[in-house]
Design a protein around this motif. Structure first.
Motif, PDB file in Angstrom:
ATOM      1  N   ARG A  90       0.827  -1.214   0.000  1.00 24.97           N
ATOM      2  CA  ARG A  90       0.000   0.000   0.000  1.00 24.97           C
ATOM      3  C   ARG A  90       0.855   1.255   0.000  1.00 24.97           C
ATOM      4  N   GLN A  91       0.330   2.292  -0.633  1.00 27.16           N
ATOM      5  CA  GLN A  91       0.947   3.625  -0.630  1.00 27.16           C
ATOM      6  C   GLN A  91       2.339   3.656  -1.234  1.00 27.16           C
ATOM      7  N   LYS A  92       2.623   2.681  -2.068  1.00 23.55           N
ATOM      8  CA  LYS A  92       3.918   2.692  -2.751  1.00 23.55           C
ATOM      9  C   LYS A  92       3.676   2.812  -4.250  1.00 23.55           C
ATOM     10  N   VAL A  93       4.657   3.431  -4.903  1.00 22.58           N
ATOM     11  CA  VAL A  93       4.629   3.426  -6.355  1.00 22.58           C
ATOM     12  C   VAL A  93       5.604   2.347  -6.799  1.00 22.58           C
ATOM     13  N   ILE A 135       5.685  13.941 -15.173  1.00 24.84           N
ATOM     14  CA  ILE A 135       4.585  12.992 -14.976  1.00 24.84           C
ATOM     15  C   ILE A 135       4.851  12.157 -13.723  1.00 24.84           C
ATOM     16  N   PHE A 136       6.109  11.671 -13.578  1.00 24.77           N
ATOM     17  CA  PHE A 136       6.419  10.857 -12.396  1.00 24.77           C
ATOM     18  C   PHE A 136       6.298  11.668 -11.115  1.00 24.77           C
ATOM     19  N   SER A 137       6.757  12.942 -11.148  1.00 24.58           N
ATOM     20  CA  SER A 137       6.641  13.692  -9.890  1.00 24.58           C
ATOM     21  C   SER A 137       5.183  13.992  -9.575  1.00 24.58           C
ATOM     22  N   LEU A 143       3.778  10.933  -7.927  1.00 23.89           N
ATOM     23  CA  LEU A 143       4.166  10.864  -6.513  1.00 23.89           C
ATOM     24  C   LEU A 143       3.340  11.833  -5.673  1.00 23.89           C
ATOM     25  N   ARG A 144       3.071  13.023  -6.232  1.00 24.84           N
ATOM     26  CA  ARG A 144       2.275  13.995  -5.482  1.00 24.84           C
ATOM     27  C   ARG A 144       0.849  13.484  -5.282  1.00 24.84           C
ATOM     28  N   GLU A 159      -1.021  12.918  -1.807  1.00 24.21           N
ATOM     29  CA  GLU A 159      -2.263  13.643  -1.541  1.00 24.21           C
ATOM     30  C   GLU A 159      -3.436  12.711  -1.240  1.00 24.21           C
ATOM     31  N   PHE A 160      -3.535  11.624  -2.029  1.00 28.92           N
ATOM     32  CA  PHE A 160      -4.701  10.740  -1.917  1.00 28.92           C
ATOM     33  C   PHE A 160      -4.388   9.425  -1.199  1.00 28.92           C
ATOM     34  N   GLY A 161      -3.106   9.182  -0.887  1.00 29.69           N
ATOM     35  CA  GLY A 161      -2.729   7.935  -0.192  1.00 29.69           C
ATOM     36  C   GLY A 161      -2.937   6.746  -1.082  1.00 29.69           C
TER      37      GLY A 161
END
Ligand SMILES: Nc1ncnc2c1ncn2[C@@H]1O[C@H](COP(=O)(O)OP(=O)(O)O)[C@@H](O)[C@H]1O
Ligand SMILES: [Mg+2]
Length: 203
Positions: free
Chosen positions: A30-33, A191-193, A196-197, A201-203
């Protein structure tokens, strides 16, 4: 305990004699890219198609939010909170950027015939949808082009609209197929940053 939002075990998928996927296993916390890298033809899109329910695997399991969803159809997975984008953006080309986000909204009470005649039943929800879409466009850097038809956008912007549209469904996981292919390195970095944002922001 940190659980995995997605867990794939031993996925096998063949097209006739061609073994596109041969025992693929991976976990997405969870919460990982997480990024899946491989040359053309290595099976990345096929794996996304199996996870998102477009293809049924020949063997193996897909678990989403601790639940076995192997072979569930795409619309069911979408309702459960799994959204995806396509390698080649599939937008509504003549609609504006904002409209492309709004059509992805799951609940549209004004679309029922009876409700459509009774403005009080849908006006608040329409306002909330537009606010949500506007916030999304801000995070994606698309505020300036909100009223442009999608055929006017650059390739990178089209990819960002696809991401925004996928997020309008309140997805818990977003599977992005080649989010930066065909995009110049500066925009790819952006796009990648922005991804990440969005995660922050949304978890
Ligand atoms: N629907 C299909 N029918 C037949 N072969 C397919 C199909 N989809 C993918 N393949 C083949 O599976 C292999 C993996 O393709 P793909 O998943 O698109 O790779 P990637 O996305 O990593 O470039 C390729 O050899 C491709 O030609
Ligand atoms: Mg691919």
């Amino acid at each position: 305990m940190q659980t995995n939002i997605l867990s794939v075990q031993g996925i096998t998928k063949s097209f006739g004699d061609l073994h596109a996927l041969d025992g693929i296993s991976l976990d997405v916390p969870r919460q990982k890219v997480s990024i899946l890298i491989g040359p053309n033809g290595s099976g990345k899109t096929t794996l996304i198609n199996v996870i998102s329910g477009i293809y049924k695997p020949d063997a193996g399991k897909v678990r989403f939010n601790e639940k076995d969803v192997t072979g569930s159809p795409p619309y069911q997975l979408y309702q459960m909170g799994m959204a995806r984008t396509f390698q080649i953006p599939a937008l509504f080309w003549k609609l504006t950027v904002l409209e492309n986000l709004l059509v992805a909204e799951k609940s549209n009470p004004g679309e029922s015939f009876l409700n459509s005649l009774l403005k009080g039943r849908w006006i608040n929800s329409e306002t909330r949808s537009v606010e949500k879409a506007s916030r999304m466009l801000g995070l994606l850097g698309l505020s300036r082009v909100w009223d442009q038809p999608c055929y006017n956008l650059s390739g990178g912007q089209m990819k960002l609209v696809e991401i925004g549209r996928a997020l309008m469904s309140n997805a818990q996981i977003l599977l992005l197929d080649e989010p930066v292919s065909g995009v110049n390195p500066t925009l790819a970095h952006e796009i990648f940053s922005r991804i990440l944002r969005l995660r922050d922001e949304f978890g």
